[in-house]
Scaffold this active site. Structure first.
Site, short mmCIF file in Angstrom:
data_model
loop_
_atom_site.label_atom_id
_atom_site.label_comp_id
_atom_site.label_asym_id
_atom_site.label_seq_id
_atom_site.Cartn_x
_atom_site.Cartn_y
_atom_site.Cartn_z
NE ARG A 15 39.53 -34.64 41.19
CZ ARG A 15 39.53 -34.25 39.90
NH1 ARG A 15 40.36 -34.79 39.02
NH2 ARG A 15 38.69 -33.30 39.51
NE ARG A 52 35.55 -38.29 34.29
CZ ARG A 52 36.40 -37.36 34.68
NH1 ARG A 52 37.48 -37.70 35.36
NH2 ARG A 52 36.20 -36.10 34.40
CG HIS A 69 42.64 -40.39 34.46
ND1 HIS A 69 43.37 -39.95 35.53
CD2 HIS A 69 42.37 -39.28 33.73
CE1 HIS A 69 43.52 -38.63 35.46
NE2 HIS A 69 42.92 -38.21 34.35
CG ASP A 89 47.62 -32.13 31.55
OD1 ASP A 89 47.69 -33.29 31.09
OD2 ASP A 89 46.55 -31.49 31.63
CD GLU A 129 45.76 -39.77 32.80
OE1 GLU A 129 44.99 -39.73 31.84
OE2 GLU A 129 46.10 -38.76 33.43
O1 TA6 Z 1 44.67 -36.77 32.19
C1 TA6 Z 1 45.11 -35.49 32.46
C2 TA6 Z 1 43.88 -34.60 32.58
O2 TA6 Z 1 43.15 -34.62 31.40
C3 TA6 Z 1 44.32 -33.21 32.98
O3 TA6 Z 1 44.27 -32.30 31.93
C4 TA6 Z 1 43.49 -32.86 34.18
O4 TA6 Z 1 42.54 -31.93 33.96
C5 TA6 Z 1 43.03 -34.21 34.66
O5 TA6 Z 1 43.05 -35.10 33.61
C6 TA6 Z 1 41.80 -34.35 35.51
O6 TA6 Z 1 40.63 -34.20 34.81
P1 TA6 Z 1 39.24 -34.24 35.56
O7 TA6 Z 1 38.22 -34.08 34.47
O8 TA6 Z 1 39.16 -35.57 36.26
O9 TA6 Z 1 39.26 -33.09 36.52
#
Ligand code: TA6
Length: 317
Positions: free
Chosen positions: A97, A119, A189, A234, A292
């Site tokens: 994260r 990832r 990301h 988002d 991103e």
């Molecule tokens: O990039 C935005 C997103 O897709 C959001 O919808 C949010 O859920 C985030 O990424 C994080 O995703 P993750 O799978 O890392 O929890």
């Protein structure tokens, strides 16, 4: 380089009941890529190998082989420029994260795990060097062997070249090694480290059409020159310009330059959703913003033997 935009190939994904993420990687397997005082390989959290890069300017970065994931990018004054949750879990099968997760070959929900497989797979370090201009370059790669060929039933190679100077450059190359077309989405990301989300403004998005993921995927038009983030945000902005800016008032400004990536995603979970994310601190949402560079609404399709290159370059002032 030859690639087609917008085609989507239907193919049945193999159903996978038990998924083991690749083979464990040992730091010493990559010692040959160490460069004295510049590139070193060290055990990171939970012994996961990480590559530590230092540049003459005093900038440094850390990249985990797990996920091909940059987790730290620091100024010469040792200020962290990326957000990494203190609750980030370094465990196989789970994404780290924060930092810069690599999204490939799927962005949103679908047959694959969220944001794809890159990832959550172990990558290999394949090169390190000091360039003529003294920037430091490292290259990582992954292919279908990283997940046993189980999750995404194609033969491919993803190469990630990371260049550290006074800026941070990242280039992703995808090669179709299959004898069929492959289609994918991808993204850098990036989680930027900010002072407080209330003080942040994003520039470069004005006039763009976006899909609002928190409002039923409604199509909207961005009206603000300076986009602020209130509550959960988002959004996928289509045909985003190649230059975007994050102004973190009174602290610093980030510049993001992208190439061959059509979209920009702006994400902050806000207080409530942020609190529901187990591996994010309760106030974590205040200290991060994801801007991103991505192909989300655009799908890249490659014919057999073809490759595709895209990049982002981050700088700050
Ligand atoms: O990039 C935005 C997103 O897709 C959001 O919808 C949010 O859920 C985030 O990424 C994080 O995703 P993750 O799978 O890392 O929890």
């Amino acid at each position: 380089m030859r690639f087609l935009l917008g085609l989507r190939k239907e193919r049945c994904y193999r159903s996978v009941l038990h998924f083991e993420v690749g083979k464990p990687l040992e730091a010493h397997a990559f010692e040959q890529f160490e460069i004295r005082d510049t590139v070193s390989i060290a055990p990171g959290v939970n012994g996961f190998p990480k590559v530590v890069v230092r540049h003459d300017s005093g900038h440094s970065l850390e990249a985990y082989l797990y996920g091909g994931h940059v987790t730290s990018w620091k100024t010469p004054q040792k200020e962290e420029l990326l957000f990494l949750s203190s609750r980030a879990e370094f465990v196989r099968g789970k994404a780290i994260r924060g930092g810069i997760p690599i999204v490939f070959p799927q962005f949103g929900p679908g047959e694959l795990p969220s944001h794809g497989i890159a990832r959550i797979c172990p990558w290999r370090l394949t090169d390190s060097k000091i360039l003529e201009n003294k920037d430091v370059s490292i290259t990582l790669e992954m292919d279908e062997s990283c997940h046993g060929g189980l999750l995404w039933p194609y033969s491919f190679l993803v190469e990630l070249n990371i260049v550290l100077g006074s800026r941070l450059g990242m280039t992703m190359r995808v090669v179709n090694k299959d004898d069929e077309l492959i289609s994918f989405q991808n993204a850098f990301h990036t989680y930027f480290n900010i002072g407080n989300i209330d003080d942040v403004r994003i520039r470069g998005l004005s006039g763009l059409s976006y899909v609002d993921q928190v409002r039923n995927r409604q199509r909207m038009i961005e009206e603000d020159d300076d986009v602020s983030l209130r509550g959960e945000v988002d959004r996928v902005y289509m045909n985003a310009p190649d230059q975007l800016t994050i102004v973190d008032a009174g602290r610093r400004t980030f510049h993001i330059r992208k190439n061959y990536l059509n979209d920009a995603v702006l994400w902050n979970p806000g207080k409530e959703r942020g609190a529901a994310i187990k591996d994010l601190e309760e106030d974590g949402y205040q200290r991060m913003v994801c801007l991103e560079t991505a192909n989300v609404l655009t799908t890249i399709t490659l014919g057999p033997g073809d490759d595709y290159l895209c990049s982002q370059e981050l700088s700050y002032e």
